[in-house]
Structures are given as structure tokens and as C-alpha cells.
Design an enzyme around this catalytic site. Structure first.
Site, PDB file in Angstrom:
ATOM      1  CG  ASN A   1      -2.030   0.833   1.131  1.00  0.00           C
ATOM      2  OD1 ASN A   1      -2.215   1.953   0.384  1.00  0.00           O
ATOM      3  ND2 ASN A   1      -2.392   1.366   2.583  1.00  0.00           N
ATOM      4  CD1 TRP A   2       3.582   0.958  -2.718  1.00  0.00           C
ATOM      5  CD2 TRP A   2       3.493   2.173  -4.778  1.00  0.00           C
ATOM      6  NE1 TRP A   2       4.909   0.729  -3.520  1.00  0.00           N
ATOM      7  CE2 TRP A   2       4.844   1.486  -4.956  1.00  0.00           C
ATOM      8  CE3 TRP A   2       3.538   3.376  -5.801  1.00  0.00           C
ATOM      9  CZ2 TRP A   2       5.476   1.090  -5.917  1.00  0.00           C
ATOM     10  CZ3 TRP A   2       4.317   3.370  -6.593  1.00  0.00           C
ATOM     11  CH2 TRP A   2       5.601   2.121  -6.894  1.00  0.00           C
ATOM     12  CE  LYS A   3      -0.452   2.927   4.711  1.00  0.00           C
ATOM     13  NZ  LYS A   3       0.161   3.038   5.910  1.00  0.00           N
TER      14      LYS A   3
ATOM     15  CG  HIS B   1      -5.848   2.183   5.199  1.00  0.00           C
ATOM     16  ND1 HIS B   1      -5.269   2.919   6.075  1.00  0.00           N
ATOM     17  CD2 HIS B   1      -5.037   0.568   5.191  1.00  0.00           C
ATOM     18  CE1 HIS B   1      -4.109   2.896   6.136  1.00  0.00           C
ATOM     19  NE2 HIS B   1      -3.861   1.689   6.099  1.00  0.00           N
TER      20      HIS B   1
ATOM     21  CD  GLU C   1      -3.161   5.807   6.695  1.00  0.00           C
ATOM     22  OE1 GLU C   1      -2.900   5.318   5.338  1.00  0.00           O
ATOM     23  OE2 GLU C   1      -1.729   5.170   7.502  1.00  0.00           O
TER      24      GLU C   1
ATOM     25  CD  GLU D   1      -3.664  -1.931   7.342  1.00  0.00           C
ATOM     26  OE1 GLU D   1      -2.347  -2.577   7.193  1.00  0.00           O
ATOM     27  OE2 GLU D   1      -4.268  -1.315   7.087  1.00  0.00           O
TER      28      GLU D   1
ATOM     29  N   GLY E   1       2.273   2.423  11.301  1.00  0.00           N
ATOM     30  CA  GLY E   1       3.245   3.959  10.373  1.00  0.00           C
ATOM     31  C   GLY E   1       4.022   4.170  11.395  1.00  0.00           C
TER      32      GLY E   1
ATOM     33  CB  SER F   1       5.434  -1.687  12.356  1.00  0.00           C
ATOM     34  OG  SER F   1       4.761  -0.610  12.397  1.00  0.00           O
TER      35      SER F   1
ATOM     36  N   GLY G   1       2.567  -0.918   4.362  1.00  0.00           N
ATOM     37  CA  GLY G   1       2.884   0.641   4.172  1.00  0.00           C
ATOM     38  C   GLY G   1       4.274   0.774   3.455  1.00  0.00           C
ATOM     39  N   GLY G   2       5.125   1.323   4.540  1.00  0.00           N
ATOM     40  CA  GLY G   2       6.321   1.831   4.603  1.00  0.00           C
ATOM     41  C   GLY G   2       6.904   0.992   3.841  1.00  0.00           C
TER      42      GLY G   2
HETATM   43  P1  13P Z   1       2.790   0.509   8.001  1.00  0.00           P
HETATM   44  O1  13P Z   1       3.643  -0.782   7.435  1.00  0.00           O
HETATM   45  O2  13P Z   1       3.682   1.794   7.570  1.00  0.00           O
HETATM   46  O3  13P Z   1       3.051   0.040   9.504  1.00  0.00           O
HETATM   47  O4  13P Z   1       1.814   0.814   7.774  1.00  0.00           O
HETATM   48  C1  13P Z   1       1.029  -0.210   7.746  1.00  0.00           C
HETATM   49  C2  13P Z   1      -0.836   0.292   6.665  1.00  0.00           C
HETATM   50  O5  13P Z   1      -0.741   0.987   7.077  1.00  0.00           O
HETATM   51  C3  13P Z   1      -1.084  -0.415   5.650  1.00  0.00           C
HETATM   52  O6  13P Z   1      -2.068  -0.664   4.653  1.00  0.00           O
END
Ligand code: 13P
Length: 239
Positions: free
Chosen positions: A8-10, A91, A93, A159, A165, A201, A222-223
């Protein structure tokens, strides 16, 4: 079935990162299955075209209607026609920053499934909600997945919001316990058995242990999904 490794590049990376990312996958992960990369909506078509035969493209969100006067929204049909196989729905967010409710997300889940997309429906609890995670997750599942007729294209991602994050990862025992709870809740309410991804994470140093759990059907990253090198390390860690 190979466990899902979902990026997930966000709102990160840009068009110039796509060929670099895909070339690395071509050289280092060709033939690997169930690699899905969810990218910002404007990049979905470019990613899908560039990664054909290598990885699947996904969108990070969509609306629930097919067309009309909804400035700024994209429909599930548009996501599909851009070449994506998959869309993330709900998600944390989207829930926390954009006020998306279970009721709205349920409409999105149904519409995206109808359009022929795989849906990754995301659930999770905040730190304050952690002691009552069962109640929170049950509500997100029961309301968000109401009226789903076929679970064939449905994937759930757990999640914990406090682990996104932050560098904090749930313990392996917590992940196993909560994934088992999620599986049982889906089974008792819908009679279905779907893959449950873990997110929060996830990185190359912890993915192998997480992916070794039977209750974990994959990871949502994510990251650590922004650079192909880390993403591929996670792919390889599924063993
Ligand atoms: P991180 O891997 O950066 O913690 O993000 C998780 C996430 O929200 C994936 O959708």
C-alpha cells in the site's frame, strides 16, 4: 495458495518509481504469485500496464456508485478498467481522516465485488479500543460485510491502528489470537472462510515470523513496500 503480499503505497512514490519498482520485481521475483501493489488512483493504469504478468495492480480506495456528479471520486468500474484486480476498502486512514463509516464501507464493498474486483476490507482497533478489540472488530466485520453474497473475492486485512507507521508490531501471540477471532467471527456470521492479512509495521525483519502463522493469509505493507528491495525480501520471507 501463496500468501498475499500486498503493498500500500498510500500517498507516496510517483510515476518515475513505477518502472524501477517493476524492473526489480522482474529480475528478482518473477514467477511469484499473489503480489498486489496498491498505488494512488492516478497511477493504477500505468502500474497495471507496466507490471502485466509480474504483479497485480490495486487501488487504495473507490466510491460505490458507477458514475455521476461526484467530483473527485472514482468508481469501481473505473478501477477495474484501469487494469486493477483489487481495491482496498476501509483502510483506517480512510476511516479516521476521512470519516468513512461501516455503512458507507459496506456500500463500497458490495459495489467493488459487483464490479469484479478483489476487495481487501480493512479493520482494526485504536490503542484505547485495544482492551475491547473483539467488540470493535466484530462491529466492523458484521456491518461492513453485510449482504455480501459471495466471499470468493473477499480478503480481510487486520491492521491495529496503533501499529501503523509507528514501528510497533503486535506480538506474534496477539496476531494469532486476533486472526483466529476474526476467522471465527466471519465463519459464524457469514459461514465463510477468507484470507486474513496482517498489517502494521511489517518489514523484512519480522515478516517471516508473521507469515509463518497458519491464521495469517498474508501481509499488508505500508512504509516497507515503497522500495522494491524491501518488498521482495518480504515476498521471499513467505517461504
Ligand atoms: P506501515 O507498514 O507503514 O505501518 O503501514 C501499514 C498500513 O497501513 C498498510 O495498509
Amino acid at each position: 495458495m501463496d500468501k498475499f503480499i500486498v503493498a500500500n503505497w498510500k500517498m507516496n512514490n510517483d510515476f518515475s518509481d513505477i518502472p524501477v519498482f517493476v524492473d526489480y520485481l522482474k529480475e528478482n521475483a518473477s514467477g511469484e504469485k499473489n503480489m498486489i501493489v496498491c498505488v494512488p488512483s492516478v497511477m493504477v493504469k500505468t502500474f497495471a500496464d507496466t507490471a502485466t504478468g509480474i504483479a497485480e495492480a490495486g487501488a487504495e480506495n473507490c466510491y460505490y456508485l458507477e458514475k455521476g456528479a461526484y467530483t473527485g471520486e472514482i468508481s469501481p468500474q473505473m478501477v477495474k478498467s484501469a487494469g486493477a484486480t483489487t481495491v482496498l476498502v476501509g483502510h483506517s486512514e480512510r476511516r479516521q481522516l476521512f470519516g468513512e463509516t461501516n455503512e458507507l464501507l459496506n456500500k463500497k464493498v458490495l459495489a467493488a465485488l459487483d464490479a469484479g474486483l478483489k476487495v481487501i476490507y480493512c479493520i482494526g482497533e485504536t490503542l484505547e479500543e485495544k482492551p475491547n478489540y473483539q467488540e470493535v472488530l466484530r462491529k466492523e466485520l458484521v456491518e461492513g460485510l453485510a449482504n455480501v453474497k459471495s466471499f470468493e473475492n473477499l480478503i480481510v486485512a487486520y491492521e491495529p491502528i496503533w501499529a501503523i507507521g509507528t514501528g510497533k508490531v503486535a506480538t506474534i501471540e496477539d496476531i494469532d489470537e486476533i486472526h483466529t477471532f476474526v476467522k471465527e467471527t466471519i465463519s459464524s456470521n457469514f459461514g465463510a472462510n477468507v484470507p486474513i492479512l496482517y498489517g502494521g509495521s511489517v518489514k523484512p525483519s519480522n515478516s517471516g515470523e508473521i507469515l509463518s502463522l497458519d491464521s495469517v493469509g498474508g501481509v499488508l505493507i505500508g512504509g516497507a513496500s515503497l522500495k522494491a528491495e524491501d518488498y521482495v525480501k518480504i515476498v521471499k520471507s513467505r517461504g
